[in-house]
Motif scaffolding. Structure first.
Motif, PDB file in Angstrom:
ATOM      1  N   THR A   8       0.846  -1.193   0.000  1.00 15.38           N
ATOM      2  CA  THR A   8       0.000   0.000   0.000  1.00 15.38           C
ATOM      3  C   THR A   8       0.880   1.242   0.000  1.00 15.38           C
ATOM      4  N   PRO A   9       0.587   2.235  -0.847  1.00 12.17           N
ATOM      5  CA  PRO A   9       1.406   3.460  -0.862  1.00 12.17           C
ATOM      6  C   PRO A   9       1.488   4.097   0.523  1.00 12.17           C
ATOM      7  N   THR A  10       2.639   4.702   0.789  1.00  6.66           N
ATOM      8  CA  THR A  10       2.863   5.292   2.107  1.00  6.66           C
ATOM      9  C   THR A  10       1.823   6.347   2.429  1.00  6.66           C
ATOM     10  N   TRP A  11       1.472   7.189   1.443  1.00  8.69           N
ATOM     11  CA  TRP A  11       0.523   8.278   1.706  1.00  8.69           C
ATOM     12  C   TRP A  11      -0.849   7.728   2.116  1.00  8.69           C
ATOM     13  N   MET A  12      -1.225   6.595   1.529  1.00 10.35           N
ATOM     14  CA  MET A  12      -2.523   6.003   1.866  1.00 10.35           C
ATOM     15  C   MET A  12      -2.488   5.338   3.232  1.00 10.35           C
ATOM     16  N   SER A  13      -1.472   4.512   3.480  1.00 14.39           N
ATOM     17  CA  SER A  13      -1.392   3.829   4.778  1.00 14.39           C
ATOM     18  C   SER A  13      -1.264   4.830   5.917  1.00 14.39           C
ATOM     19  N   ARG A  14      -0.553   5.946   5.670  1.00 14.23           N
ATOM     20  CA  ARG A  14      -0.410   6.963   6.709  1.00 14.23           C
ATOM     21  C   ARG A  14      -1.763   7.590   7.048  1.00 14.23           C
ATOM     22  N   ARG A  15      -2.543   7.899   6.032  1.00 15.25           N
ATOM     23  CA  ARG A  15      -3.865   8.492   6.278  1.00 15.25           C
ATOM     24  C   ARG A  15      -4.796   7.497   6.977  1.00 15.25           C
ATOM     25  N   LEU A  16      -4.713   6.228   6.603  1.00 14.94           N
ATOM     26  CA  LEU A  16      -5.537   5.217   7.259  1.00 14.94           C
ATOM     27  C   LEU A  16      -5.159   5.084   8.734  1.00 14.94           C
ATOM     28  N   GLU A  17      -3.858   4.984   9.005  1.00 17.42           N
ATOM     29  CA  GLU A  17      -3.397   4.832  10.386  1.00 17.42           C
ATOM     30  C   GLU A  17      -3.833   6.016  11.238  1.00 17.42           C
ATOM     31  N   ARG A  18      -3.740   7.211  10.671  1.00 15.07           N
ATOM     32  CA  ARG A  18      -4.113   8.398  11.442  1.00 15.07           C
ATOM     33  C   ARG A  18      -5.633   8.529  11.579  1.00 15.07           C
ATOM     34  N   SER A  19      -6.365   7.707  10.853  1.00 17.75           N
ATOM     35  CA  SER A  19      -7.817   7.656  11.014  1.00 17.75           C
ATOM     36  C   SER A  19      -8.243   6.482  11.891  1.00 17.75           C
ATOM     37  N   GLY A  20      -7.268   5.801  12.471  1.00 18.00           N
ATOM     38  CA  GLY A  20      -7.572   4.707  13.385  1.00 18.00           C
ATOM     39  C   GLY A  20      -7.824   3.377  12.707  1.00 18.00           C
ATOM     40  N   ILE A  21      -7.433   3.233  11.426  1.00 12.35           N
ATOM     41  CA  ILE A  21      -7.631   1.978  10.687  1.00 12.35           C
ATOM     42  C   ILE A  21      -6.276   1.363  10.370  1.00 12.35           C
ATOM     43  N   ARG A  22      -6.093   0.109  10.745  1.00 12.20           N
ATOM     44  CA  ARG A  22      -4.825  -0.576  10.514  1.00 12.20           C
ATOM     45  C   ARG A  22      -4.741  -1.050   9.065  1.00 12.20           C
ATOM     46  N   PRO A  23      -3.682  -0.656   8.335  1.00 13.02           N
ATOM     47  CA  PRO A  23      -3.512  -1.159   6.965  1.00 13.02           C
ATOM     48  C   PRO A  23      -3.375  -2.673   6.959  1.00 13.02           C
ATOM     49  N   ILE A  24      -4.032  -3.333   5.983  1.00 12.62           N
ATOM     50  CA  ILE A  24      -4.036  -4.798   5.908  1.00 12.62           C
ATOM     51  C   ILE A  24      -3.390  -5.267   4.610  1.00 12.62           C
ATOM     52  N   SER A  25      -3.981  -4.900   3.503  1.00 12.11           N
ATOM     53  CA  SER A  25      -3.434  -5.197   2.186  1.00 12.11           C
ATOM     54  C   SER A  25      -3.931  -4.112   1.248  1.00 12.11           C
ATOM     55  N   ALA A  26      -3.309  -4.029   0.088  1.00 15.91           N
ATOM     56  CA  ALA A  26      -3.622  -2.926  -0.810  1.00 15.91           C
ATOM     57  C   ALA A  26      -5.102  -2.884  -1.179  1.00 15.91           C
ATOM     58  N   LEU A  27      -5.693  -4.028  -1.532  1.00 18.39           N
ATOM     59  CA  LEU A  27      -7.094  -4.038  -1.955  1.00 18.39           C
ATOM     60  C   LEU A  27      -8.027  -3.651  -0.813  1.00 18.39           C
ATOM     61  N   VAL A  28      -7.786  -4.197   0.378  1.00 14.58           N
ATOM     62  CA  VAL A  28      -8.621  -3.844   1.525  1.00 14.58           C
ATOM     63  C   VAL A  28      -8.427  -2.386   1.899  1.00 14.58           C
ATOM     64  N   ASP A  29      -7.178  -1.926   1.851  1.00 13.62           N
ATOM     65  CA  ASP A  29      -6.894  -0.543   2.217  1.00 13.62           C
ATOM     66  C   ASP A  29      -7.581   0.438   1.270  1.00 13.62           C
ATOM     67  N   ILE A  30      -7.669   0.074  -0.002  1.00 10.09           N
ATOM     68  CA  ILE A  30      -8.335   0.961  -0.967  1.00 10.09           C
ATOM     69  C   ILE A  30      -9.815   1.123  -0.616  1.00 10.09           C
ATOM     70  N   THR A  31     -10.489   0.017  -0.281  1.00 11.58           N
ATOM     71  CA  THR A  31     -11.920   0.130   0.065  1.00 11.58           C
ATOM     72  C   THR A  31     -12.100   0.960   1.332  1.00 11.58           C
ATOM     73  N   ASN A  32     -11.218   0.783   2.325  1.00 13.38           N
ATOM     74  CA  ASN A  32     -11.313   1.587   3.544  1.00 13.38           C
ATOM     75  C   ASN A  32     -11.013   3.057   3.266  1.00 13.38           C
ATOM     76  N   TYR A  33     -10.059   3.297   2.391  1.00 13.26           N
ATOM     77  CA  TYR A  33      -9.693   4.678   2.067  1.00 13.26           C
ATOM     78  C   TYR A  33     -10.856   5.408   1.405  1.00 13.26           C
ATOM     79  N   VAL A  34     -11.497   4.761   0.449  1.00 12.12           N
ATOM     80  CA  VAL A  34     -12.637   5.394  -0.231  1.00 12.12           C
ATOM     81  C   VAL A  34     -13.788   5.616   0.746  1.00 12.12           C
ATOM     82  N   MET A  35     -13.996   4.691   1.665  1.00 10.21           N
ATOM     83  CA  MET A  35     -15.045   4.881   2.674  1.00 10.21           C
ATOM     84  C   MET A  35     -14.768   6.132   3.499  1.00 10.21           C
ATOM     85  N   LEU A  36     -13.530   6.336   3.915  1.00  7.37           N
ATOM     86  CA  LEU A  36     -13.188   7.534   4.692  1.00  7.37           C
ATOM     87  C   LEU A  36     -13.260   8.790   3.833  1.00  7.37           C
ATOM     88  N   GLU A  37     -12.853   8.683   2.606  1.00  5.24           N
ATOM     89  CA  GLU A  37     -12.796   9.844   1.736  1.00  5.24           C
ATOM     90  C   GLU A  37     -14.191  10.295   1.298  1.00  5.24           C
TER      91      GLU A  37
END
Length: 791
Positions: A230-259
């Motif tokens: 997962t790109p650093t910029w995405m995992s950093r935003r997820l972590e700072r939103s209280g979501i633990r990065p898991i894998s790129a595909l899962v992280d993308i769905t979580n990122y769009v949900m937050l965004e």
């Protein structure tokens, strides 16, 4: 809703400080519940690149590193991290740097080798608990750059405490819309274009429950690499939103949900069979979720299924059998709108919650379903690669948005400040609320993401928020006011509270809804008044006694090592009653309940230590009732000890009970000692009675004592009541001062000693008058209770 301030400012960046930013959101109704820094304060830490790594000549676990910090001169630094290697970029604390914990970096020698700084782990910088090795930075990090700037460590984390009606702010775009409307600063939202369709693969979508799922979009993306990082910029935003990065595909769905606020789900397309169905579960149908919880479902649970089996608990969580893994090469992306009523409470029923259910049960923008799918598709293609197929979409009847009429005159009446038509139109435009004019009125159509705007008052609230609550002038009310009468024969509740507080009790306030077990234990109540929508599953019924709350308060204090406790509470109790007022079918009388536990007095040297008993609490109750006098009758109560409790009678009417807690409940609620308590009707305590004049005698008081022997079964209250009723006129007061049973007293008998006080207001009593009065009382006792004079 937790997020980083820098991510929000990437959408909208008003010219205000961090504290002003938080105040702005809070005053607009988006309360900033918590603020925290991403990292603690430190300085002189820069990006460094390790060029050479040699073993320390005098230590097996240490390395001597040659490091480039961008100053033009290489530094020699001794490092013990196991992952130190030539070529990596890491944080380097220069000499003079102040690290978290007050640690200052100095020039030093480590085992005889000079060291000009320190290479840092994430733990040493205070940004993570991991201390496994150096914090390895990305290849794009510029040597010599301040680490705080490179990692954006001056960022702040904001946690919003949103009310349930503001589901539109459960995304960064939603909060950014609010900030843009509040400040007038233009917002920069993510531009989402349809991705190029390069394959024909698609799955049919069938809406078997269109009321619960009126819109469903899905897309197949083939040839993805699920193992990419997962790109650093995405995992950093997820972590700072209280979501633990898991894998790129899962992280993308979580990122769009937050965004965007739209929950998504990714299925492994190779595990799916046939068309996708949005249907209701069959009774006792079983599904295993991604959290490894196996559920037996009820028929009101919405499912996403294929032709063979359930795939996901719709709007809540995906199923384990269809989930993606690092071996996945073909995914089916889901973006859907589920009706809030179809999702609300389903996760809590099975004792868990999810970010998706939290959003769907409050309402998700049904107009943004396709946009979220396209945004996720673009991120998958950019990060994981692959080829996208066409969108499969099924749509039924979506929620209708109705026009809401706003009257400017109503705005002025509700807010107390008149807003011009131009000002109202300006505020609506900033909120993206489309409107038309109908005479003086505004007819407004709310967008699809504003589920909370349904009536005129909702629009008035929006105007108040944007105009600013602080800009609404406060004016003192003007009205004819008069003091309410307070009759002499009644006492206000505040006075009763003060009396019981003066006895050493502390007031508590508990919920009026309680545990069902309390009602069974302490009230033996079979006519429970159940709540239709309790705030917690255990607080499901209305109380008919205050005892349960006080026992719970006592248990809490005992756990905190408070060995002496005195509590009281005033509040309504609730009973079913066909004739009840003011609510038909219910009675809601006010009650006062008090509980005492532990030592009778605070620890001191002046008296012998003993525990509080029945008579201590009875004395407190009599003080509360004074100047009126109550009598006490032996009676049972479900909460009280059968042999140490009494019914309180005042003016011939039972007003409550007093006694020790029943041993059964003492054991059940794990109380080392039995508390003593009383519960009385507040209406009886409020009446004080009018004062009456009584002449004060100037004549001497004559005191005589009389000891009698009666059967053990004879109740003291009957004796005293009878003596008072039949006493001669000169007898002023009768008190019991001794009770004895034992040696010298016949078995089955007890000795009672009374003090008789006699006085006349006009003359000194003669011995013959005193003897006659005593003989009269003794005759009454002998004839009525078979009493014998004890000699």
């Amino acid at each position: 809703m937790k997020f980083s301030e820098s991510w929000l400012r990437s959408f909208v960046d008003p010219a205000c400080s961090g504290d002003e930013f938080s105040h702005l959101l809070t005053m607009a109704g988006l309360e900033v519940e918590e603020e925290e820094a991403v990292a603690p304060a430190f300085d002189k830490v820069v990006v460094a690149q390790i060029l050479e790594v040699d073993k320390h000549p005098d230590a097996d676990r240490l390395n001597v590193c040659r490091v480039d910090v961008g100053s033009g001169e290489l530094l020699q630094i001794v490092c013990g991290a196991p992952n130190a290697a030539a070529g990596i970029k890491v944080p380097c604390a220069l000499p003079g740097a102040e690290l978290p914990g007050g640690f200052t970096i100095k020039l030093a020698k480590v085992r005889g080798v000079a060291s000009s700084g320190m290479l840092c782990s994430a733990r040493e910088l205070g940004i993570a608990d991991d201390a496994a090795g150096l914090l390895v930075l990305g290849a794009d990090a510029r040597v010599g750059e301040d680490v705080r700037r490179h990692l954006d460590l001056d960022d702040r984390l904001l946690t919003l405490k949103l009310t349930p009606n503001r589901s539109d702010c459960l995304s960064l775009e939603g909060v950014a819309r609010e900030v843009a409307a509040l400040t007038g600063t233009p917002a920069r939202f993510t531009e989402v274009d349809d991705v190029e369709v390069t394959i024909a693969s698609k799955r049919a979508v069938v809406l078997d429950a269109p009321e619960a799922c009126p819109r469903y979009c899905g897309r197949v993306i083939a040839g993805v690499d699920a193992t990419v990082t997962t790109p650093t910029w995405m995992s950093r935003r997820l972590e700072r939103s209280g979501i633990r990065p898991i894998s790129a595909l899962v992280d993308i769905t979580n990122y769009v949900m937050l965004e965007l606020g739209q929950p998504l789900h990714a299925f492994d397309n190779a595990r799916l069979q046939g068309a996708i169905h949005a249907r209701m579960a069959q009774t006792a149908e079983v599904i295993t979720l991604l959290n490894e919880q196996t559920l037996e479902l009820q028929d009101d649970v919405l499912l996403i299924a294929d032709e063979q089996r359930p795939l996901a608990m719709a709007g809540v969580m995906g199923g384990e059998e269809s989930g993606i893994s690092l071996a996945t090469t073909e995914v089916f992306l889901e973006s859907a709108f589920f009706a809030p009523t179809a999702i609300a409470g389903r996760a809590r029923r099975y004792s868990f919650v999810s970010d998706a259910s939290h959003r769907f049960e409050r309402g998700v923008d049904f107009g943004g379903t396709r946009r979220a799918l396209e945004r996720a598709s673009r991120l998958v293609l950019d990060i994981c690669g692959g080829r996208a197929g066409p969108v499969s979409e099924a749509m039924a009847k979506l929620p209708e948005r109705h026009e809401v009429r706003l009257r400017p005159a109503r705005v002025a009446r509700v807010l107390g400040v008149a807003l011009s038509a131009g000002r109202i139109g300006e505020l609506f435009a900033r909120l993206d609320l489309s409107f038309r004019r109908d005479g003086d009125d505004f007819v407004v159509m709310a967008p699809s993401y504003r589920f909370d705007i349904e009536i005129e008052e909702d629009l008035i609230e929006e105007l108040a928020r944007l105009h600013g609550y602080e800009n609404i002038p406060s004016s003192s009310p003007v009205a004819l006011m008069a003091m309410l009468p307070q009759t002499e024969e009644t006492r206000p509740l505040a006075r009763l509270r003060q009396i019981i507080a003066d006895c050493g009790y502390q007031e508590v306030v508990n919920f009026a809804f309680v545990e069902e077990a309390w009602e069974r234990d302490f009230a033996d109540n079979s006519k429970l008044i159940r709540l239709a929508n309790p705030i917690a599953s255990q607080l499901s019924v209305m109380r008919s006694t205050l005892i349960g709350g006080l026992v719970a308060n006592l248990a809490t204090n005992l756990k905190r090592r408070q060995a002496r406790a005195r509590f009281f509470e005033t509040g309504r109790c609730f009973f079913r009653d066909e004739r009840g007022e003011p609510v038909a079918g219910f009675r809601q009388p006010w009650t006062l309940t008090a509980l005492a536990y532990g030592a009778a007095f605070p620890e001191q040297w002046g008296c012998v230590a003993r525990n509080v008993d029945f008579f201590d609490v009875k004395g407190d109750l009599e003080r509360l009732l004074a100047p009126r006098t109550a009598s006490f009758e032996k009676a049972g109560h479900p909460a009280l000890h059968p042999g140490r409790s009494a019914r309180i009678v005042l003016d011939g009417r039972g007003i409550g009970f007093v006694g020790e807690l029943h041993p059964q409940w003492q054991q059940k609620y794990e109380l080392p000692l039995a508390p003593v308590l009383f519960e009385v009707d507040l209406d009886a305590l409020v009446i004080a009675g009018l004062a009456h004049y009584a002449e004060v005698s100037r004549q001497p008081l004559v005191i005589r004592d009389m000891a009698i022997v009666v059967d053990q079964e004879v109740e003291l209250q009957l004796l005293i009541d009878g003596m008072v009723a039949s006493r001669p006129e000169i007898v002023r007061e009768i008190k019991l001062f001794d009770l004895y049973a034992g040696r010298g007293v016949e078995a089955g008998k007890k000795s009672l000693a009374f003090r008789i006080m006699m006085q006349d207001t006009q003359k000194t009593l003669q011995e013959v008058e005193v003897d006659a009065a005593m003989q009269h009382l003794m005759t009454y006792l002998r004839e009525t209770f078979a009493a014998q004079l004890r000699v």
